[in-house]
Design an enzyme around this catalytic site. Sequence first.
Site, PDB file in Angstrom:
ATOM      1  N   CYS A 191      -0.299   1.408   0.636  1.00 23.12           N
ATOM      2  CA  CYS A 191      -1.058   1.736   1.850  1.00 23.12           C
ATOM      3  C   CYS A 191      -2.563   1.689   1.596  1.00 23.12           C
ATOM      4  CB  CYS A 191      -0.618   3.083   2.413  1.00 23.12           C
ATOM      5  SG  CYS A 191      -1.436   4.510   1.716  1.00 23.12           S
ATOM      6  N   GLU A 234      10.270   9.175  -1.620  1.00 23.13           N
ATOM      7  CA  GLU A 234      10.025   7.956  -0.844  1.00 23.13           C
ATOM      8  C   GLU A 234      10.935   6.829  -1.321  1.00 23.13           C
ATOM      9  OE1 GLU A 234       6.729   4.459  -0.251  1.00 23.13           O
ATOM     10  OE2 GLU A 234       5.951   6.474  -0.653  1.00 23.13           O
TER      11      GLU A 234
END
Length: 321
Positions: free
Chosen positions: A197, A126
């Site tokens: 998140c 990521e």
Amino acid sequence: MQILLANPRGFCAGVDRAISIVENALAIYGAPIYVRHEVVHNRYVVDSLRERGAIFIEQISEVPDGAILIFSAHGVSQAVRNEAKSRDLTVFDATCPLVTKVHMEVARASRRGEESILIGHAGHPEVEGTMGQYSNPEGGMYLVESPDDVWKLTVKNEEKLSFMTQTTLSVDDTSDVIDALRKRFPKIVGPRKDDICYATTNRQEAVRALAEQAEVVLVVGSKNSSNSNRLAELAQRMGKRAFLIDDATDIQEEWVKEAKCVGVTAGASAPDILVQNVVARLRSLAVAKPFRWKAAKKISFSKCRKSCESIFVKSIKSLAA
């Protein structure tokens, strides 16, 4: 022995979406389907998809012309996208929408000539994908993992500087790094909404409450799963014996034989069948009845998916400027 199950735990909406994309591609096009990097960081999921015809690769050059290619949930750099576009490939993007949100923040900073700092773990896919969204040769994109990294960092222009974060980090650790950034660079600008998140945050809150009750905490997740590692670390910081396990076969009897209460949770890329197997294994070791510990506000999966999509849509609108 009492078994407490963290709630929420396991699959998040982004992971479920990514797996569904691979499964649907296999159903429509048939094997083989090529996936750039493991679609999610879970051995059980990856092995299951591999058995059905998914081929996991790291380099686009490994994909033959005319093949189907899927980007993993972790996202890819712009260079990887461009390479895929230059080939005769059918490409599907399984990047988590909340990762895409961070990509758009970096791309916007690059367009505006701002320098960017990413808080994240070096080498994580990521992070590699997010760093690869910055393309302004006159600016700079920097990676920090700790407050120490921040104090050692030198940028070109402190007046035009922003920061972003990897989506699966420890909330506590990230807060310390952000505090250091704001002290080191008083004019630095952060995202309008936290980049970590909601699934990562909720699961960490659940483990925090779970660890207040349990003597031992078992986290179901693979060793290369960032969010799963953060769950185990959080329980350990609270003074509890915590173990990261791929599945029930990893459990060692000496871990739990003296425990009166064992807590179980799962990372965002771990399917619930693995949790069920862990509970069965614990029950085989002692007379145990599982209890669902509501360690965090329960959010239905459908609401999680809607939340994920809503955040993504709002982010696109706000970042398009």
